[in-house]
Scaffold this motif. Sequence first.
Motif, PDB file in Angstrom:
ATOM      1  N   SER A 233       5.756  -0.527   1.942  1.00 28.01           N
ATOM      2  CA  SER A 233       5.371  -1.920   2.182  1.00 28.01           C
ATOM      3  C   SER A 233       4.091  -2.314   1.451  1.00 28.01           C
ATOM      4  CB  SER A 233       5.196  -2.172   3.682  1.00 28.01           C
ATOM      5  OG  SER A 233       4.029  -1.511   4.157  1.00 28.01           O
ATOM      6  N   GLY A 234       3.418  -1.337   0.849  1.00 21.39           N
ATOM      7  CA  GLY A 234       2.198  -1.634   0.105  1.00 21.39           C
ATOM      8  C   GLY A 234       0.922  -1.474   0.908  1.00 21.39           C
ATOM      9  N   LEU A 235       1.026  -1.094   2.184  1.00 20.84           N
ATOM     10  CA  LEU A 235      -0.189  -0.852   2.974  1.00 20.84           C
ATOM     11  C   LEU A 235      -1.013   0.260   2.342  1.00 20.84           C
ATOM     12  CD1 LEU A 235       1.149  -0.975   6.640  1.00 20.84           C
ATOM     13  CD2 LEU A 235      -0.475  -2.552   5.605  1.00 20.84           C
ATOM     14  N   ILE A 236      -0.327   1.296   1.928  1.00 16.32           N
ATOM     15  CA  ILE A 236      -0.968   2.394   1.207  1.00 16.32           C
ATOM     16  C   ILE A 236      -0.486   2.314  -0.240  1.00 16.32           C
ATOM     17  CG2 ILE A 236      -1.172   4.893   0.955  1.00 16.32           C
ATOM     18  CD1 ILE A 236      -0.533   5.138   3.946  1.00 16.32           C
ATOM     19  N   GLN A 237      -1.424   2.241  -1.168  1.00 14.04           N
ATOM     20  CA  GLN A 237      -1.059   2.164  -2.574  1.00 14.04           C
ATOM     21  C   GLN A 237      -0.466   3.493  -3.029  1.00 14.04           C
ATOM     22  OE1 GLN A 237      -4.715   1.192  -4.536  1.00 14.04           O
ATOM     23  NE2 GLN A 237      -4.831  -0.841  -3.620  1.00 14.04           N
ATOM     24  N   LYS A 238       0.620   3.421  -3.761  1.00 15.11           N
ATOM     25  CA  LYS A 238       1.277   4.638  -4.241  1.00 15.11           C
ATOM     26  C   LYS A 238       0.315   5.499  -5.049  1.00 15.11           C
ATOM     27  CE  LYS A 238       5.926   2.744  -4.372  1.00 15.11           C
ATOM     28  NZ  LYS A 238       7.044   2.311  -5.208  1.00 15.11           N
TER      29      LYS A 238
ATOM     30  N   ASP B 156      -4.403  11.294  -2.875  1.00 18.80           N
ATOM     31  CA  ASP B 156      -5.841  11.406  -2.642  1.00 18.80           C
ATOM     32  C   ASP B 156      -6.257  11.207  -1.194  1.00 18.80           C
ATOM     33  OD1 ASP B 156      -6.217  11.730  -5.409  1.00 18.80           O
ATOM     34  OD2 ASP B 156      -6.252   9.567  -5.696  1.00 18.80           O
ATOM     35  N   ILE B 157      -5.331  10.851  -0.322  1.00 19.57           N
ATOM     36  CA  ILE B 157      -5.704  10.580   1.067  1.00 19.57           C
ATOM     37  C   ILE B 157      -4.962  11.526   2.005  1.00 19.57           C
ATOM     38  CG2 ILE B 157      -6.251   8.152   0.639  1.00 19.57           C
ATOM     39  CD1 ILE B 157      -3.572   7.433   1.912  1.00 19.57           C
ATOM     40  N   GLY B 158      -5.532  11.689   3.167  1.00 22.47           N
ATOM     41  CA  GLY B 158      -4.896  12.482   4.215  1.00 22.47           C
ATOM     42  C   GLY B 158      -4.809  11.643   5.484  1.00 22.47           C
ATOM     43  N   ILE B 159      -3.830  11.903   6.280  1.00 30.81           N
ATOM     44  CA  ILE B 159      -3.652  11.177   7.531  1.00 30.81           C
ATOM     45  C   ILE B 159      -3.591  12.199   8.654  1.00 30.81           C
ATOM     46  CG2 ILE B 159      -2.094   9.717   8.879  1.00 30.81           C
ATOM     47  CD1 ILE B 159      -1.200   8.468   6.220  1.00 30.81           C
ATOM     48  N   ILE B 160      -4.400  11.999   9.661  1.00 30.91           N
ATOM     49  CA  ILE B 160      -4.377  12.847  10.844  1.00 30.91           C
ATOM     50  C   ILE B 160      -3.815  12.008  11.981  1.00 30.91           C
ATOM     51  CG2 ILE B 160      -5.750  14.140  12.505  1.00 30.91           C
ATOM     52  CD1 ILE B 160      -7.785  14.561  10.182  1.00 30.91           C
TER      53      ILE B 160
ATOM     54  N   ALA C  35       5.096   3.113  15.464  1.00 22.84           N
ATOM     55  CA  ALA C  35       3.708   3.327  15.889  1.00 22.84           C
ATOM     56  C   ALA C  35       2.847   3.848  14.748  1.00 22.84           C
ATOM     57  CB  ALA C  35       3.666   4.293  17.066  1.00 22.84           C
ATOM     58  N   MET C  36       3.404   4.734  13.921  1.00 20.18           N
ATOM     59  CA  MET C  36       2.631   5.285  12.807  1.00 20.18           C
ATOM     60  C   MET C  36       2.285   4.205  11.790  1.00 20.18           C
ATOM     61  SD  MET C  36       1.351   8.213  11.908  1.00 20.18           S
ATOM     62  CE  MET C  36      -0.131   7.580  11.170  1.00 20.18           C
ATOM     63  N   LYS C  37       3.267   3.398  11.439  1.00 25.04           N
ATOM     64  CA  LYS C  37       3.003   2.333  10.475  1.00 25.04           C
ATOM     65  C   LYS C  37       1.981   1.348  11.034  1.00 25.04           C
ATOM     66  CE  LYS C  37       4.953  -1.271   7.614  1.00 25.04           C
ATOM     67  NZ  LYS C  37       6.030  -2.229   7.477  1.00 25.04           N
ATOM     68  N   LEU C  38       2.120   1.001  12.300  1.00 25.62           N
ATOM     69  CA  LEU C  38       1.170   0.074  12.925  1.00 25.62           C
ATOM     70  C   LEU C  38      -0.232   0.671  12.975  1.00 25.62           C
ATOM     71  CD1 LEU C  38       0.620  -2.590  14.401  1.00 25.62           C
ATOM     72  CD2 LEU C  38       1.316  -1.443  16.524  1.00 25.62           C
ATOM     73  N   ALA C  39      -0.335   1.957  13.284  1.00 27.17           N
ATOM     74  CA  ALA C  39      -1.642   2.612  13.327  1.00 27.17           C
ATOM     75  C   ALA C  39      -2.308   2.599  11.952  1.00 27.17           C
ATOM     76  CB  ALA C  39      -1.495   4.050  13.832  1.00 27.17           C
ATOM     77  N   ILE C  40      -1.527   2.837  10.913  1.00 28.70           N
ATOM     78  CA  ILE C  40      -2.068   2.799   9.549  1.00 28.70           C
ATOM     79  C   ILE C  40      -2.544   1.388   9.219  1.00 28.70           C
ATOM     80  CG2 ILE C  40      -1.449   2.972   7.098  1.00 28.70           C
ATOM     81  CD1 ILE C  40       0.431   5.315   7.975  1.00 28.70           C
ATOM     82  N   GLU C  41      -1.728   0.404   9.538  1.00 23.09           N
ATOM     83  CA  GLU C  41      -2.089  -0.982   9.270  1.00 23.09           C
ATOM     84  C   GLU C  41      -3.383  -1.360   9.984  1.00 23.09           C
ATOM     85  OE1 GLU C  41      -0.144  -5.463   9.571  1.00 23.09           O
ATOM     86  OE2 GLU C  41       0.999  -3.740  10.281  1.00 23.09           O
ATOM     87  N   LYS C  42      -3.494  -1.000  11.254  1.00 22.88           N
ATOM     88  CA  LYS C  42      -4.710  -1.315  12.018  1.00 22.88           C
ATOM     89  C   LYS C  42      -5.923  -0.596  11.429  1.00 22.88           C
ATOM     90  CE  LYS C  42      -2.986  -2.439  16.608  1.00 22.88           C
ATOM     91  NZ  LYS C  42      -3.016  -2.029  18.021  1.00 22.88           N
TER      92      LYS C  42
END
Length: 107
Positions: free
Chosen positions: A25-30, A35-39, A67-74
Amino acid sequence: LLDVNVFAGPVQAGIAEGVLDAVESGLIQKARCEDIGIIAMVWVHPDLCKDAAAIDYNEVYTNNRKAMKLAIEKALKGKPSIKELLAEDRRKPRHFTYDPKTKKWSV
Protein backbone atom coordinates in the motif's frame (compact mmCIF):
# COMPACT_ATOMS: atom_id res chain seq x y z
CA LEU A 1 0.61 -27.51 22.11
CA LEU A 2 -2.55 -26.00 20.66
CA ASP A 3 -1.28 -22.48 21.41
CA VAL A 4 1.84 -23.24 19.34
CA ASN A 5 -0.40 -24.12 16.41
CA VAL A 6 -2.19 -20.79 16.79
CA PHE A 7 1.00 -18.72 17.14
CA ALA A 8 3.04 -20.56 14.52
CA GLY A 9 0.14 -20.72 12.10
CA PRO A 10 -2.46 -17.99 11.61
CA VAL A 11 -0.88 -15.43 13.95
CA GLN A 12 2.56 -15.57 12.35
CA ALA A 13 1.15 -15.69 8.83
CA GLY A 14 -1.25 -12.82 9.52
CA ILE A 15 1.54 -10.62 10.85
CA ALA A 16 3.77 -11.38 7.86
CA GLU A 17 0.94 -10.57 5.45
CA GLY A 18 0.15 -7.38 7.37
CA VAL A 19 3.73 -6.22 6.84
CA LEU A 20 3.50 -7.06 3.13
CA ASP A 21 0.18 -5.20 2.95
CA ALA A 22 1.93 -2.15 4.41
CA VAL A 23 4.62 -2.38 1.72
CA GLU A 24 2.11 -3.01 -1.04
CA SER A 25 0.00 0.00 0.00
CA GLY A 26 3.04 2.28 0.15
CA LEU A 27 3.10 2.75 3.94
CA ILE A 28 6.56 1.24 3.89
CA GLN A 29 8.67 2.19 0.88
CA LYS A 30 9.97 -0.84 -0.99
CA ALA A 31 13.42 0.75 -1.13
CA ARG A 32 13.55 0.81 2.70
CA CYS A 33 12.50 -2.81 3.26
CA GLU A 34 16.03 -4.14 3.64
CA ASP A 35 16.97 -1.35 6.06
CA ILE A 36 14.23 -1.54 8.68
CA GLY A 37 13.17 -4.05 11.28
CA ILE A 38 9.77 -4.55 12.86
CA ILE A 39 9.27 -5.91 16.35
CA ALA A 40 5.75 -7.12 17.10
CA MET A 41 4.38 -8.17 20.48
CA VAL A 42 1.76 -10.83 19.94
CA TRP A 43 -0.72 -12.02 22.51
CA VAL A 44 -3.46 -14.57 22.18
CA HIS A 45 -5.92 -15.02 25.03
CA PRO A 46 -5.32 -18.43 26.65
CA ASP A 47 -9.03 -19.24 26.54
CA LEU A 48 -8.83 -19.23 22.76
CA CYS A 49 -6.56 -22.25 22.88
CA LYS A 50 -8.64 -24.40 25.24
CA ASP A 51 -10.86 -25.95 22.58
CA ALA A 52 -9.42 -26.77 19.16
CA ALA A 53 -12.88 -27.06 17.63
CA ALA A 54 -13.74 -23.51 18.69
CA ILE A 55 -10.74 -21.83 17.05
CA ASP A 56 -11.53 -19.93 13.88
CA TYR A 57 -8.06 -19.90 12.32
CA ASN A 58 -9.22 -17.66 9.48
CA GLU A 59 -10.45 -15.06 11.96
CA VAL A 60 -7.20 -15.21 13.93
CA TYR A 61 -5.23 -14.78 10.69
CA THR A 62 -7.40 -11.89 9.45
CA ASN A 63 -7.34 -10.09 12.81
CA ASN A 64 -3.54 -10.27 13.01
CA ARG A 65 -3.10 -9.20 9.39
CA LYS A 66 -5.30 -6.13 9.83
CA ALA A 67 -3.83 -5.30 13.24
CA MET A 68 -0.25 -5.43 11.95
CA LYS A 69 -0.93 -3.09 9.06
CA LEU A 70 -2.82 -0.70 11.34
CA ALA A 71 0.00 -0.76 13.90
CA ILE A 72 2.54 0.10 11.20
CA GLU A 73 0.35 2.91 9.91
CA LYS A 74 -0.10 4.37 13.40
CA ALA A 75 3.61 4.07 14.19
CA LEU A 76 4.62 5.88 11.01
CA LYS A 77 2.12 8.66 11.78
CA GLY A 78 3.25 8.97 15.41
CA LYS A 79 -0.12 7.81 16.71
CA PRO A 80 -1.23 7.83 19.38
CA SER A 81 0.62 10.91 20.53
CA ILE A 82 1.59 11.28 24.16
CA LYS A 83 -1.06 13.99 24.43
CA GLU A 84 -3.72 11.57 23.19
CA LEU A 85 -2.54 8.83 25.55
CA LEU A 86 -2.62 11.11 28.56
CA ALA A 87 -6.12 12.30 27.63
CA GLU A 88 -7.51 8.74 27.69
CA ASP A 89 -9.64 7.52 30.56
CA ARG A 90 -7.21 4.99 32.01
CA ARG A 91 -9.83 3.60 34.36
CA LYS A 92 -11.19 1.60 31.43
CA PRO A 93 -9.97 -1.99 31.19
CA ARG A 94 -7.24 -2.49 28.63
CA HIS A 95 -7.79 -6.15 28.05
CA PHE A 96 -10.12 -8.23 25.98
CA THR A 97 -11.73 -11.56 26.72
CA TYR A 98 -12.60 -14.17 24.13
CA ASP A 99 -15.83 -16.11 24.55
CA PRO A 100 -15.59 -19.34 22.53
CA LYS A 101 -19.36 -19.88 22.83
CA THR A 102 -20.20 -16.64 21.02
CA LYS A 103 -16.85 -16.53 19.19
CA LYS A 104 -16.52 -12.86 20.08
CA TRP A 105 -14.03 -10.65 21.89
CA SER A 106 -15.27 -8.26 24.53
CA VAL A 107 -13.84 -5.69 26.92
